[in-house]
Scaffold this active site. Structure first.
Site, PDB file in Angstrom:
ATOM      1  N   GLY A 109       5.759  75.110  61.968  1.00 38.48           N
ATOM      2  CA  GLY A 109       6.583  74.208  62.145  1.00 38.48           C
ATOM      3  C   GLY A 109       6.098  72.981  61.123  1.00 38.48           C
ATOM      4  O   GLY A 109       4.765  72.914  60.687  1.00 38.48           O
ATOM      5  N   CYS A 132       0.348  79.409  61.893  1.00 40.85           N
ATOM      6  CA  CYS A 132       0.457  78.249  60.911  1.00 40.85           C
ATOM      7  C   CYS A 132       0.274  76.727  61.871  1.00 40.85           C
ATOM      8  O   CYS A 132      -0.671  76.771  62.748  1.00 40.85           O
ATOM      9  CB  CYS A 132       1.749  78.064  60.066  1.00 40.85           C
ATOM     10  SG  CYS A 132       1.682  76.751  58.958  1.00 40.85           S
ATOM     11  N   TYR A 133       1.667  76.160  62.252  1.00 41.42           N
ATOM     12  CA  TYR A 133       1.383  75.345  63.270  1.00 41.42           C
ATOM     13  C   TYR A 133       0.958  75.680  64.642  1.00 41.42           C
ATOM     14  O   TYR A 133       0.141  75.273  65.286  1.00 41.42           O
ATOM     15  CB  TYR A 133       2.581  74.616  63.573  1.00 41.42           C
ATOM     16  CG  TYR A 133       2.819  73.348  64.359  1.00 41.42           C
ATOM     17  CD1 TYR A 133       2.633  72.063  63.900  1.00 41.42           C
ATOM     18  CD2 TYR A 133       2.835  73.576  65.644  1.00 41.42           C
ATOM     19  CE1 TYR A 133       2.611  71.155  64.959  1.00 41.42           C
ATOM     20  CE2 TYR A 133       2.879  72.354  66.842  1.00 41.42           C
ATOM     21  CZ  TYR A 133       2.900  71.167  66.357  1.00 41.42           C
ATOM     22  OH  TYR A 133       2.752  70.119  66.979  1.00 41.42           O
ATOM     23  N   HIS A 177       1.313  83.069  56.802  1.00 42.43           N
ATOM     24  CA  HIS A 177       2.667  83.536  57.267  1.00 42.43           C
ATOM     25  C   HIS A 177       2.721  85.175  57.040  1.00 42.43           C
ATOM     26  O   HIS A 177       3.112  85.568  56.017  1.00 42.43           O
ATOM     27  CB  HIS A 177       3.721  82.854  56.539  1.00 42.43           C
ATOM     28  CG  HIS A 177       3.980  81.567  56.899  1.00 42.43           C
ATOM     29  ND1 HIS A 177       4.661  81.280  58.383  1.00 42.43           N
ATOM     30  CD2 HIS A 177       3.382  80.451  56.790  1.00 42.43           C
ATOM     31  CE1 HIS A 177       4.439  79.833  58.360  1.00 42.43           C
ATOM     32  NE2 HIS A 177       3.812  79.293  57.338  1.00 42.43           N
ATOM     33  N   GLU A 187       4.862  87.062  58.520  1.00 34.28           N
ATOM     34  CA  GLU A 187       5.861  87.286  58.519  1.00 34.28           C
ATOM     35  C   GLU A 187       6.821  87.481  57.100  1.00 34.28           C
ATOM     36  O   GLU A 187       8.002  88.252  57.139  1.00 34.28           O
ATOM     37  CB  GLU A 187       6.901  86.496  59.698  1.00 34.28           C
ATOM     38  CG  GLU A 187       7.118  85.345  59.118  1.00 34.28           C
ATOM     39  CD  GLU A 187       5.912  84.055  59.352  1.00 34.28           C
ATOM     40  OE1 GLU A 187       4.715  84.714  59.538  1.00 34.28           O
ATOM     41  OE2 GLU A 187       6.243  83.009  59.400  1.00 34.28           O
ATOM     42  N   ASP A 206      31.239  90.328  59.705  1.00 38.89           N
ATOM     43  CA  ASP A 206      30.788  89.490  60.840  1.00 38.89           C
ATOM     44  C   ASP A 206      31.862  88.967  61.928  1.00 38.89           C
ATOM     45  O   ASP A 206      31.691  89.294  63.133  1.00 38.89           O
ATOM     46  CB  ASP A 206      30.568  88.115  60.069  1.00 38.89           C
ATOM     47  CG  ASP A 206      29.292  88.273  59.062  1.00 38.89           C
ATOM     48  OD1 ASP A 206      28.714  89.368  59.223  1.00 38.89           O
ATOM     49  OD2 ASP A 206      28.888  87.430  58.468  1.00 38.89           O
ATOM     50  N   LYS A 209      22.162  89.655  58.141  1.00 42.71           N
ATOM     51  CA  LYS A 209      23.314  90.692  57.866  1.00 42.71           C
ATOM     52  C   LYS A 209      23.036  91.962  58.115  1.00 42.71           C
ATOM     53  O   LYS A 209      24.047  92.672  58.632  1.00 42.71           O
ATOM     54  CB  LYS A 209      23.424  90.293  56.369  1.00 42.71           C
ATOM     55  CG  LYS A 209      24.910  90.780  55.926  1.00 42.71           C
ATOM     56  CD  LYS A 209      25.992  89.775  56.088  1.00 42.71           C
ATOM     57  CE  LYS A 209      27.352  90.386  55.715  1.00 42.71           C
ATOM     58  NZ  LYS A 209      28.335  89.368  56.005  1.00 42.71           N
TER      59      LYS A 209
END
Ligand code: XMP
Length: 510
Positions: A55, A82-83, A169, A171, A227, A366
């Site tokens: 964050g 992180c945060y 991170h 991810e 979509d 997507k």
């Protein structure tokens, strides 16, 4: 009872949904909640672990975001990122400082391999950093497990409490062994069962909508794109014909497109009305050359037609939209909610107020939408449709639009689509189409002089349409395209291939 769920608490970082996605990629169900959600209000059945995201704030700020402390009493493993790491350290009475130098980008990381989080991770590897604050004093009970040149505590753990934390991170793809670390946490440490499938997500979301909106009426504008089709199909499976879909044919679609998509919608069981407004649109566009004016005319009239049709259906309380995660630009807390209410409708008239938007895809990327589409029976070709702009072929005919020019674009575009499919490239190329240019060119056809227009082929590779490269189409394919277009479509004098990247070009020519 099996452990099959990870809860991700969102502190407003850029990669919050990406963490959820990475967990799902491991075959484990994950859901995102605002960081300060009351823990006891959540369904904790099957909870295997909790991840705290990054964050933008500093934990030292008075009003910094905090989680419900009960999360530390749940007796499930926790991973702070992180945060998330700074928040954990702060909560356990460690200290955080704000050094003068921030640390952004790829950074070499050293780890203590004895940590379960770093199993199968080399002692030195590359990770992605994105922080200013860092730990200056590690909390009691925690042990340092990783570090970088600028960050003395880039990882820490308290194995007794099963709390793990990293400053970087894992991810993002730039963290070389990030996926391994997340797998170590989710599968080895949390012992989560890898049983989640896209079919489960479909069932869950359909049930959720059914329960919440059983007898409500909703409207959905279908565009022919993946979509809106997937969103409408999901909602239709939940509320049936209480969902009225409207497909506006503005006369600027590709060859046979209106009929083909209507056929698909019907096969999917959608309650859909096709509105042929092509004459209205083409009349309004007559003689208009400026691209932005064309866009405005089309956008405004689209709204008018949609509103007219929606009124006919009676009062619908909700508007269904195929918003997907990359479209979600709001920051912070409500990012996670699958169904968002009391929201004015972007792109639709101000006075056409709905009580809420139903956006079943707003947590998906997507490729996940495509997987969901396949899971609920949307045909493969529809799922893999290339993106198509709202103003359609109007921005692929340079300058003013006539039926004749539209016909040339339709015919050449059809040849391009067929040949790209024959070459097996249709699922690799982001977008591909032809453009009618007002340039006249001299040629020789059957011993006679010709004076016809230049057609441009555009084919681009991209992952998000923000930046693109021209696709490296095989030369033989380009030759076939050129000769077929000139031979088969009257009015085509020459074919050129556009190799401009974006930036500085855009995908569309207008
Ligand atoms: P550009 O041409 O800006 O396009 O590189 C990026 C993506 O957006 C599509 N596009 C539009 N979509 N209305 C839309 O709904 C528009 O006016 C519009 N203009 C461009 C384009 O096809 C590409 O996918």
């Amino acid at each position: 009872m099996s452990l099959n769920k990870i809860i991700v608490l969102n502190f407003g970082g850029q990669y919050d949904q990406l963490i959820v996605r990475r967990v799902r990629e491991l075959g484990v169900y994950a859901e995102l909640h605002p960081c300060d959600v009351e823990i006891n209000s959540l369904n904790l059945e099957g909870l295997a672990g909790i991840i705290l995201t990054g964050g933008p704030q500093s934990v030292n700020d008075k009003n910094s975001l905090k989680a419900d402390k009960k999360l530390f009493d749940l007796n499930v493993p926790i991973l702070g990122i992180c945060y998330g790491l700074q928040y954990i350290n702060h909560e356990f009475k460690g200290q955080i400082e704000t050094p003068t130098n921030a640390e952004y980008g790829k950074t070499p990381l050293l780890v203590d391999n004895k940590s379960a989080l770093f199993k199968d991770v080399p002692q030195e590897s590359t990770i992605w950093m994105n922080h200013k604050d860092r730990i200056s004093k590690i909390a009691d009970g925690f042990k340092k497990t990783a570090w970088t040149l600028n960050c003395p505590v880039a990882g820490m753990e308290n194995t007794e409490k099963s709390i793990y934390a990293v400053q970087f991170h894992p991810e993002v793809v730039h963290s070389e062994y990030g996926k391994t670390m997340l797998k170590n946490f989710v599968i080895d440490i949390c012992k989560a069962e890898q049983s989640w499938k896209m079919e489960d997500f479909a069932t869950q979301i359909i049930e959720e909508i059914k329960e919440k909106y059983k007898n409500e009426k909703m409207i959905c504008g279908l565009s022919g794109g993946v979509d809106s089709t997937v969103a409408a199909t999901i909602v239709s499976k939940a509320i049936g014909d209480n969902l009225q879909c409207i497909f506006v044919d503005h006369g600027l679609l590709r060859k046979n497109e209106a009929d083909e998509v209507m056929e698909t919608y019907k096969n999917l069981g959608l309650n859909v009305k096709k509105v042929d407004a092509s004459k209205e649109f083409l009349d309004l566009l007559k003689g208009v050359e400026d691209p932005e004016t064309k866009r405005k005319i089309i956008g405004n009239h689209f709204v008018e037609v949609f509103e007219r049709e929606a009124k006919e259906f009676g009062k619908a309380k909700y508007l269904v939209q195929g918003t997907i995660y990359p479209d979600v630009i709001e920051s912070g807390k409500d990012k996670a909610s699958v169904i968002k209410s009391h929201h004015n409708v972007g792109g639709l008239p101000e006075n056409m107020l709905f009580e809420g938007l139903v956006e079943p895809l707003r947590s998906l990327f997507k490729d996940e939408v495509r997987a969901l589409g396949e899971a609920i029976g949307v045909p493969h070709d529809m799922v893999w449709r290339q993106p198509f702009p709202g103003p359609g072929l109007a921005i692929r005919v340079m300058g003013d639009i006539t039926e004749e020019k539209l016909k040339i674009v339709r015919e050449t575009d059809k040849i391009l689509r067929d040949e790209i499919k024959n070459a097996g490239l249709n699922e690799d190329i982001w977008q591909y189409f032809t453009v009618w240019t007002p340039i006249k060119t001299v040629g020789v056809k059957g011993d006679a002089r010709s004076y016809d227009n230049v057609i441009a082929i555009r084919a681009v590779e991209s992952t998000d349409a923000m930046t693109v490269e021209a696709a490296n189409l095989p030369y033989e394919l380009l030759q076939t395209l050129s000769s077929r277009m000139i031979n088969e479509v009257a009015g085509v004098g020459r074919v050129v291939y556009d190799i401009t990247s974006k930036p500085p070009g855009t995908i569309e020519w207008e």
